[in-house]
Design a protein around this motif. Sequence first.
Motif, short mmCIF file in Angstrom:
data_model
loop_
_atom_site.label_atom_id
_atom_site.label_comp_id
_atom_site.label_asym_id
_atom_site.label_seq_id
_atom_site.Cartn_x
_atom_site.Cartn_y
_atom_site.Cartn_z
N ALA A 37 0.83 -1.21 0.00
CA ALA A 37 0.00 0.00 0.00
C ALA A 37 0.87 1.26 0.00
CB ALA A 37 -0.92 -0.01 1.21
N ARG A 38 1.93 1.27 0.79
CA ARG A 38 2.82 2.44 0.82
C ARG A 38 3.54 2.60 -0.51
NH1 ARG A 38 2.84 6.46 4.25
NH2 ARG A 38 5.07 6.59 4.06
N THR A 39 3.92 1.48 -1.12
CA THR A 39 4.59 1.54 -2.41
C THR A 39 3.64 2.08 -3.48
OG1 THR A 39 5.94 -0.36 -1.80
CG2 THR A 39 5.82 0.17 -4.13
N ALA A 40 2.37 1.76 -3.39
CA ALA A 40 1.38 2.24 -4.34
C ALA A 40 1.03 3.70 -4.11
CB ALA A 40 0.12 1.39 -4.26
N GLY A 41 1.42 4.27 -2.98
CA GLY A 41 1.19 5.69 -2.75
C GLY A 41 0.15 6.01 -1.70
N LEU A 42 -0.43 5.02 -1.06
CA LEU A 42 -1.42 5.30 -0.02
C LEU A 42 -0.73 5.87 1.22
CD1 LEU A 42 -3.66 2.14 -0.24
CD2 LEU A 42 -4.11 4.39 -1.15
N GLY A 43 -1.31 6.90 1.78
CA GLY A 43 -0.77 7.50 2.99
C GLY A 43 0.29 8.57 2.72
N ARG A 44 0.46 8.92 1.47
CA ARG A 44 1.42 9.98 1.14
C ARG A 44 0.68 11.29 1.02
NH1 ARG A 44 5.39 7.09 -3.20
NH2 ARG A 44 6.13 5.48 -1.80
N GLY A 56 -1.16 14.59 -0.42
CA GLY A 56 -2.20 14.73 -1.42
C GLY A 56 -1.68 15.37 -2.70
N PRO A 57 -2.52 15.41 -3.73
CA PRO A 57 -2.07 15.95 -5.02
C PRO A 57 -1.84 17.46 -4.98
CG PRO A 57 -4.40 15.40 -5.10
CD PRO A 57 -3.88 14.91 -3.79
N GLY A 58 -2.45 18.16 -4.03
CA GLY A 58 -2.28 19.60 -3.95
C GLY A 58 -0.97 20.02 -3.31
N GLU A 59 -0.41 19.17 -2.49
CA GLU A 59 0.83 19.50 -1.80
C GLU A 59 2.03 19.03 -2.60
OE1 GLU A 59 0.90 18.31 2.31
OE2 GLU A 59 -1.28 18.25 2.34
N SER A 60 3.00 19.91 -2.70
CA SER A 60 4.20 19.57 -3.44
C SER A 60 5.20 18.87 -2.53
CB SER A 60 4.82 20.84 -4.01
OG SER A 60 6.03 20.54 -4.65
N ILE A 61 5.83 17.83 -3.04
CA ILE A 61 6.84 17.12 -2.26
C ILE A 61 8.12 17.95 -2.20
CG2 ILE A 61 8.30 15.06 -2.22
CD1 ILE A 61 5.96 13.54 -3.40
#
Length: 152
Positions: free
Chosen positions: A73-80, A82-87
Amino acid sequence: MAARRLPLAALGFAVAAALSSWNPLSAPFGVIVGLVAAVLAVRALVEGSSRAAATTALCLSLAAAIVSGMVLARTAGLGRRGPGESIVTAPSGEGVDAQLDAAAERTRAPREGAQRELQAVEKRESAAPPRSVPPSSERGGAPAPPSGAGQR
């Protein structure tokens, strides 16, 4: 005889699932092997053989399957984020300008030296007389080899 080996097989599969649960590439195998080990452990408990090994296998296999699922799930991107926030945050305009000015100042002398050399080469080429064509190539023969080339 097979009833005695079932809890040990379940325990072996549970250990294999636990060892493969931490890596994103092997986590899918951790989920599958963990679930298979849980089924084998439940069958061993139902048959009544070696309760300690079967219980240990059941707990370890379920834990391995859950951890493998979380890794996937973490590898797939869950829990990261959101799309509005820039890494990665973009630097401010003034910060970029200051860095570019500092880099331009550090490289000014080498750039100016290279520019002077290029202008000197261009002046020499424009002032040099045109090259004459060797007589052998005028007649259609092979051009003369460079000095010393082809001689023994």
